[in-house]
Design a protein around this motif. Structure first.
Motif, PDB file in Angstrom:
ATOM      1  N   ASN A 212     -28.698 -20.530  41.924  1.00 29.62           N
ATOM      2  CA  ASN A 212     -27.544 -21.275  41.411  1.00 29.62           C
ATOM      3  C   ASN A 212     -27.234 -22.551  42.176  1.00 29.62           C
ATOM      4  O   ASN A 212     -26.208 -23.179  41.934  1.00 29.62           O
ATOM      5  CB  ASN A 212     -26.299 -20.379  41.422  1.00 29.62           C
ATOM      6  CG  ASN A 212     -26.347 -19.359  40.335  1.00 29.62           C
ATOM      7  OD1 ASN A 212     -26.091 -19.665  39.181  1.00 29.62           O
ATOM      8  ND2 ASN A 212     -26.720 -18.136  40.677  1.00 29.62           N
TER       9      ASN A 212
ATOM     10  N   ASP B 116     -35.916 -15.376  36.209  1.00 25.07           N
ATOM     11  CA  ASP B 116     -34.933 -15.093  35.159  1.00 25.07           C
ATOM     12  C   ASP B 116     -34.846 -13.589  34.904  1.00 25.07           C
ATOM     13  O   ASP B 116     -33.756 -13.031  34.768  1.00 25.07           O
ATOM     14  CB  ASP B 116     -35.298 -15.812  33.856  1.00 25.07           C
ATOM     15  CG  ASP B 116     -35.135 -17.315  33.924  1.00 25.07           C
ATOM     16  OD1 ASP B 116     -34.519 -17.817  34.892  1.00 25.07           O
ATOM     17  OD2 ASP B 116     -35.637 -17.997  33.007  1.00 25.07           O
TER      18      ASP B 116
ATOM     19  N   ARG C 163     -27.008 -12.399  35.780  1.00 25.71           N
ATOM     20  CA  ARG C 163     -26.687 -13.539  34.903  1.00 25.71           C
ATOM     21  C   ARG C 163     -25.763 -13.107  33.780  1.00 25.71           C
ATOM     22  O   ARG C 163     -24.828 -13.822  33.429  1.00 25.71           O
ATOM     23  CB  ARG C 163     -27.964 -14.166  34.331  1.00 25.71           C
ATOM     24  CG  ARG C 163     -28.732 -14.991  35.343  1.00 25.71           C
ATOM     25  CD  ARG C 163     -29.876 -15.792  34.769  1.00 25.71           C
ATOM     26  NE  ARG C 163     -30.799 -15.007  33.961  1.00 25.71           N
ATOM     27  CZ  ARG C 163     -31.190 -15.333  32.729  1.00 25.71           C
ATOM     28  NH1 ARG C 163     -30.756 -16.419  32.152  1.00 25.71           N
ATOM     29  NH2 ARG C 163     -32.047 -14.569  32.082  1.00 25.71           N
ATOM     30  N   GLN C 164     -25.993 -11.935  33.208  1.00 24.23           N
ATOM     31  CA  GLN C 164     -25.131 -11.426  32.138  1.00 24.23           C
ATOM     32  C   GLN C 164     -23.709 -11.223  32.646  1.00 24.23           C
ATOM     33  O   GLN C 164     -22.744 -11.648  32.013  1.00 24.23           O
ATOM     34  CB  GLN C 164     -25.677 -10.109  31.579  1.00 24.23           C
ATOM     35  CG  GLN C 164     -26.905 -10.246  30.734  1.00 24.23           C
ATOM     36  CD  GLN C 164     -27.437  -8.884  30.316  1.00 24.23           C
ATOM     37  OE1 GLN C 164     -26.803  -7.850  30.486  1.00 24.23           O
ATOM     38  NE2 GLN C 164     -28.645  -8.884  29.770  1.00 24.23           N
TER      39      GLN C 164
ATOM     40  N   TRP D  96     -22.354 -12.504  35.325  1.00 20.63           N
ATOM     41  CA  TRP D  96     -21.846 -13.784  35.830  1.00 20.63           C
ATOM     42  C   TRP D  96     -21.264 -14.633  34.710  1.00 20.63           C
ATOM     43  O   TRP D  96     -20.298 -15.354  34.899  1.00 20.63           O
ATOM     44  CB  TRP D  96     -22.990 -14.512  36.531  1.00 20.63           C
ATOM     45  CG  TRP D  96     -22.602 -15.600  37.452  1.00 20.63           C
ATOM     46  CD1 TRP D  96     -22.836 -16.935  37.277  1.00 20.63           C
ATOM     47  CD2 TRP D  96     -21.934 -15.496  38.712  1.00 20.63           C
ATOM     48  NE1 TRP D  96     -22.363 -17.645  38.345  1.00 20.63           N
ATOM     49  CE2 TRP D  96     -21.809 -16.789  39.238  1.00 20.63           C
ATOM     50  CE3 TRP D  96     -21.433 -14.416  39.440  1.00 20.63           C
ATOM     51  CZ2 TRP D  96     -21.198 -17.047  40.461  1.00 20.63           C
ATOM     52  CZ3 TRP D  96     -20.829 -14.669  40.652  1.00 20.63           C
ATOM     53  CH2 TRP D  96     -20.714 -15.959  41.153  1.00 20.63           C
ATOM     54  N   SER D  97     -21.861 -14.543  33.528  1.00 25.90           N
ATOM     55  CA  SER D  97     -21.402 -15.363  32.400  1.00 25.90           C
ATOM     56  C   SER D  97     -19.993 -14.992  31.956  1.00 25.90           C
ATOM     57  O   SER D  97     -19.329 -15.780  31.292  1.00 25.90           O
ATOM     58  CB  SER D  97     -22.385 -15.237  31.228  1.00 25.90           C
ATOM     59  OG  SER D  97     -22.316 -13.942  30.667  1.00 25.90           O
ATOM     60  N   LEU D  98     -19.519 -13.830  32.328  1.00 30.48           N
ATOM     61  CA  LEU D  98     -18.174 -13.382  31.950  1.00 30.48           C
ATOM     62  C   LEU D  98     -17.095 -13.871  32.906  1.00 30.48           C
ATOM     63  O   LEU D  98     -15.912 -13.683  32.655  1.00 30.48           O
ATOM     64  CB  LEU D  98     -18.134 -11.848  31.884  1.00 30.48           C
ATOM     65  CG  LEU D  98     -19.145 -11.193  30.940  1.00 30.48           C
ATOM     66  CD1 LEU D  98     -19.099  -9.683  31.084  1.00 30.48           C
ATOM     67  CD2 LEU D  98     -18.906 -11.625  29.499  1.00 30.48           C
TER      68      LEU D  98
ATOM     69  N   LEU E  96     -15.478 -20.262  35.237  1.00 24.84           N
ATOM     70  CA  LEU E  96     -16.251 -21.237  35.990  1.00 24.84           C
ATOM     71  C   LEU E  96     -15.674 -21.514  37.375  1.00 24.84           C
ATOM     72  O   LEU E  96     -16.398 -21.571  38.369  1.00 24.84           O
ATOM     73  CB  LEU E  96     -16.373 -22.538  35.194  1.00 24.84           C
ATOM     74  CG  LEU E  96     -17.207 -23.636  35.838  1.00 24.84           C
ATOM     75  CD1 LEU E  96     -18.642 -23.188  36.068  1.00 24.84           C
ATOM     76  CD2 LEU E  96     -17.181 -24.893  34.969  1.00 24.84           C
TER      77      LEU E  96
ATOM     78  N   ARG F  61     -16.427 -18.668  39.618  1.00 24.05           N
ATOM     79  CA  ARG F  61     -17.850 -18.661  39.962  1.00 24.05           C
ATOM     80  C   ARG F  61     -18.125 -19.603  41.126  1.00 24.05           C
ATOM     81  O   ARG F  61     -18.822 -19.246  42.076  1.00 24.05           O
ATOM     82  CB  ARG F  61     -18.704 -19.087  38.764  1.00 24.05           C
ATOM     83  CG  ARG F  61     -18.942 -17.989  37.771  1.00 24.05           C
ATOM     84  CD  ARG F  61     -19.948 -18.433  36.750  1.00 24.05           C
ATOM     85  NE  ARG F  61     -19.227 -18.729  35.514  1.00 24.05           N
ATOM     86  CZ  ARG F  61     -19.749 -19.309  34.465  1.00 24.05           C
ATOM     87  NH1 ARG F  61     -21.005 -19.695  34.460  1.00 24.05           N
ATOM     88  NH2 ARG F  61     -19.030 -19.506  33.386  1.00 24.05           N
TER      89      ARG F  61
END
Length: 181
Positions: A101, A118, A125-126, A128-130, A133, A136
């Motif tokens: 990142n 990946d 990643r899954q 983290w997307s929740l 920003l 994060r």
């Protein structure tokens, strides 16, 4: 609440409070399991932070990967560290996630975004997307400031994957791990 110390430097019968350390490794985004283990170890939640009267958690890295509760895990550990009821070091999974990142000066990720990386980071990643920003960025900044090695007068903690950092000095310290399996 005390432990009777009969060491030569203290008189017989002196009672004092001793800090107890819980060495916790390989959480891998399993927030629910971590909370259960902390409660079993005698921690309790107060104002959103797990604390204990005479215990301190020492997180031995690998906070991310595998589990789907990465954000919650990182926030729990961060809050405990901020409060003073825990300390943490950076594990190899955490390091890989940071590098995945983080951009270099040319705008390239320090850990390549390719099929292998990946796939290794898919679960994180899954999860983290929740996360919002701003959170994060704050969390990555906190994670990036964790040390690789933690040393006090009572103990030295070095993850197995980083033993080359100070391997010549670790022989006199016991290796302690509480696996969350």
């Amino acid at each position: 609440d005390g432990i009777r110390d009969r060491s030569p430097s203290r008189g017989l019968g002196d009672v004092y409070k001793r800090q107890t350390y819980d060495f916790i490794a390989d959480i891998h985004g399993r927030h629910t399991l971590l909370k259960e283990k902390l409660i079993k170890l005698g921690y309790y939640e107060k104002d959103g932070v797990f604390i204990s009267n005479n215990r301190k958690a020492i997180f031995l890295g690998d906070l991310v990967d595998r589990g789907l509760e990465v954000g919650e895990t990182l926030q729990l550990v961060k809050k405990m560290c901020d409060y003073g009821s825990a300390e943490a070091i950076l594990g190899n999974h955490d390091w890989n996630w940071l590098m995945y990142n983080t951009l270099d000066s040319q705008g390239n990720f320090l850990r390549k975004h390719n099929e292998k990386n990946d796939r290794q980071n898919e679960t994180t990643r899954q999860a983290w997307s929740l996360i919002h920003l701003t959170e994060r960025k704050e969390t990555l900044n906190w994670l990036g400031n964790l040390p690789f090695v933690l040393e006090t007068k009572e103990y030295r903690v070095v993850p197995v994957s980083y033993t080359h950092l100070r391997a010549h000095e670790t022989d006199s310290y016991p290796v302690c791990r509480l696996l969350l399996e």
